[in-house]
Structures are given as C-alpha cells and as structure tokens.
Scaffold this motif. Structure first.
Motif, PDB file in Angstrom:
ATOM      1  N   ILE A  42      -5.763   6.854  -6.467  1.00 40.01           N
ATOM      2  CA  ILE A  42      -6.431   8.058  -6.012  1.00 40.01           C
ATOM      3  C   ILE A  42      -6.953   7.846  -4.589  1.00 40.01           C
ATOM      4  O   ILE A  42      -7.159   6.701  -4.165  1.00 40.01           O
ATOM      5  CB  ILE A  42      -7.584   8.469  -6.962  1.00 40.01           C
ATOM      6  N   PRO A  43      -7.159   8.926  -3.819  1.00 42.94           N
ATOM      7  CA  PRO A  43      -7.553   8.799  -2.404  1.00 42.94           C
ATOM      8  C   PRO A  43      -8.809   7.970  -2.170  1.00 42.94           C
ATOM      9  O   PRO A  43      -8.882   7.208  -1.204  1.00 42.94           O
ATOM     10  CB  PRO A  43      -7.765  10.256  -1.974  1.00 42.94           C
ATOM     11  N   SER A  44      -9.809   8.088  -3.044  1.00 41.38           N
ATOM     12  CA  SER A  44     -11.058   7.340  -2.819  1.00 41.38           C
ATOM     13  C   SER A  44     -10.829   5.839  -2.894  1.00 41.38           C
ATOM     14  O   SER A  44     -11.462   5.062  -2.176  1.00 41.38           O
ATOM     15  CB  SER A  44     -12.124   7.760  -3.840  1.00 41.38           C
TER      16      SER A  44
ATOM     17  N   ASP B  70       0.822  -1.216   0.000  1.00 38.49           N
ATOM     18  CA  ASP B  70       0.000   0.000   0.000  1.00 38.49           C
ATOM     19  C   ASP B  70       0.855   1.264   0.000  1.00 38.49           C
ATOM     20  O   ASP B  70       0.415   2.311  -0.480  1.00 38.49           O
ATOM     21  CB  ASP B  70      -0.928   0.012   1.225  1.00 38.49           C
TER      22      ASP B  70
ATOM     23  N   ARG C 149      -7.849   4.381  -2.208  1.00 38.67           N
ATOM     24  CA  ARG C 149      -7.048   4.057  -1.020  1.00 38.67           C
ATOM     25  C   ARG C 149      -7.928   3.919   0.218  1.00 38.67           C
ATOM     26  O   ARG C 149      -7.649   3.113   1.109  1.00 38.67           O
ATOM     27  CB  ARG C 149      -5.986   5.129  -0.791  1.00 38.67           C
ATOM     28  N   ASN C 150      -8.995   4.700   0.272  1.00 41.83           N
ATOM     29  CA  ASN C 150      -9.892   4.671   1.437  1.00 41.83           C
ATOM     30  C   ASN C 150     -10.911   3.541   1.373  1.00 41.83           C
ATOM     31  O   ASN C 150     -11.667   3.343   2.327  1.00 41.83           O
ATOM     32  CB  ASN C 150     -10.618   6.009   1.571  1.00 41.83           C
TER      33      ASN C 150
END
Length: 238
Positions: free
Chosen positions: A107-109, A101, A111-112
């Motif tokens: 993109i952040p979305s 990871d 990763r979340n």
C-alpha cells in the motif's frame, strides 16, 4: 503454477532476468507473486511464510559458499562473515540494486516509509529465495546467480580486519590501549539532506573527538563514526 495476470507475470519475468535466473519453466509463478506481496496488501496472502523459508536458504547457501571458498578459515570467522552476508542491511542492498521496489506489491503508506525500506526489501529478497527453492525443492534456481554476489561480499568482508563491525573493533582497540571504552554522542540532524543522514554521531575517547558519522538510525550513525575513527587510527598506526 501459472498466474492469471499476464502483465504481472511479465513484470516478474523481468526481475528474474535481472537476477540471472535461466530456467523459467521451473519457476512456480504463483509462489513468486506471493513472495513479492507485502502483508499490507493481505494479512493471509503475503510473503511471510516464504520469507521464513528464504531465511534458511540464504544461511545454507552462505555456509556452502564460505566452505567452498575459504575452507582454511576457522569456524568463528565463518560465523562472523556469514552474519554480515545474511544481514538485512546487505540483503536489502541487493534487493534495492535489482529494483525489488518496482515489483513488491504494497500500500502507498508502506511504500512511502523510507526508514523501513531496507528491512522490507530484505524480507522480500528472502521470500523470493524461498519461492525459488519451493519451486524445485533444491538450489538450482538460486545458486548460479546468488553465489557470485555472496563470493564478492565475502571477499570484501574477509579482507576487512574490522569485519564491518567498527564499533566492536574500535572498542577492542581502546580497551587494549587505554583500558577505556569510547563514548558516543548522538543528535538529530537538523539539516536533513536525506533519510540516510537522520542522525549525527560523534565518538570520543579521553576528551578527544575520534570520528563523526551520519546514519538513518542512531546505531547506523554510531557505526559510521566508529568506522571513521577506526580507519583513521589504523592509517596512523601502519
């Protein structure tokens, strides 16, 4: 091939050091960078093609590891063990252990998205195998560090009579003893401690609760419940 971003190369070097890759001069760094680029970053410049190659690589390496270490096992057992050691769950666990990871561009979305974490890590792991294979067109950058991981897991699976598929093992036991199938009841976990406990499953047979389990998916929670039930039954029948 070199990559222009030296900071990125240093990051990728750290990952290879963690894995135990030795011959850095043979690595195609551009391919390795691509192997750790999620499709959310680019629809065309991402890991998908390398993942396709890596899927074949992990299957071949697993087959060779099993043949070299368990030559006396029937082919059916080979297939059962290999299905586990090439599964997204196991490959994702390896990738998580080595901190993929930290190196996977996304993109952040994405990763979340914790529910999709194991799946995307498994994809990235296969892509890295694909990149290392394409760097040399052989397994020299792969087998020295991957073999010990697969050998350890294969031994664990081979020693498990249920082959880590506790639902099938429990079903086989219940059909053999009672001519009945276990019944699973799954509900959403209202008291959510973490994403790995999103669902709670119970497994019943003849109106008797045999086991309970939690998991990130309904299927995972059922496997956990079946594992508890199967282990309990086997301990009683020893």
């Amino acid at each position: 091939m070199a990559i222009q971003d030296q900071r990125r190369k240093r990051e990728l070097l750290k990952l290879l050091e963690k894995l135990g890759v030795k011959n850095f001069a043979a690595v195609n760094w551009s391919l390795l960078d691509l192997a750790l680029t999620h499709p959310s970053i680019s629809l065309t410049h991402n890991y998908e093609h390398l993942e396709f190659v890596g899927d074949a690589v992990i299957r071949l390496v697993s087959a060779e590891v099993l043949l070299e270490n368990y030559s006396d096992l029937p082919v059916g057992d080979f297939a059962a063990i290999r299905s586990i050691i090439v599964s997204d769950r196991f490959l994702g666990e390896i990738a998580e252990e080595y901190g993929f990871d930290l190196y996977l561009l996304m993109i952040p979305s994405v990763r979340n998205d914790k529910l999709g974490k194991i799946s995307r890590l498994a994809d990235a792991f296969e892509a890295v195998l694909g990149a290392l294979y394409e760097s040399t067109k052989n397994m020299t950058l792969i087998r020295p560090w991957l073999d010990p991981i697969l050998i350890e897991k294969a031994a664990q699976v081979n020693a498990d009579p249920a082959r880590e598929n506790y639902k099938d093992a429990l079903q086989e036991w219940s059909q053999g003893k009672y001519k009945l199938l276990p019944i699973y009841k799954v509900k959403y976990n209202d008291i959510l401690d973490n994403d790995n406990e999103r669902f709670i499953a119970e497994v019943w047979l003849q109106d008797k609760l045999l086991g309970e389990g939690k998991g990130a998916t309904k299927k995972a929670s059922q496997q956990a419940a079946a594992q508890q039930a199967y282990n309990s039954i086997m301990s009683i029948n020893k």
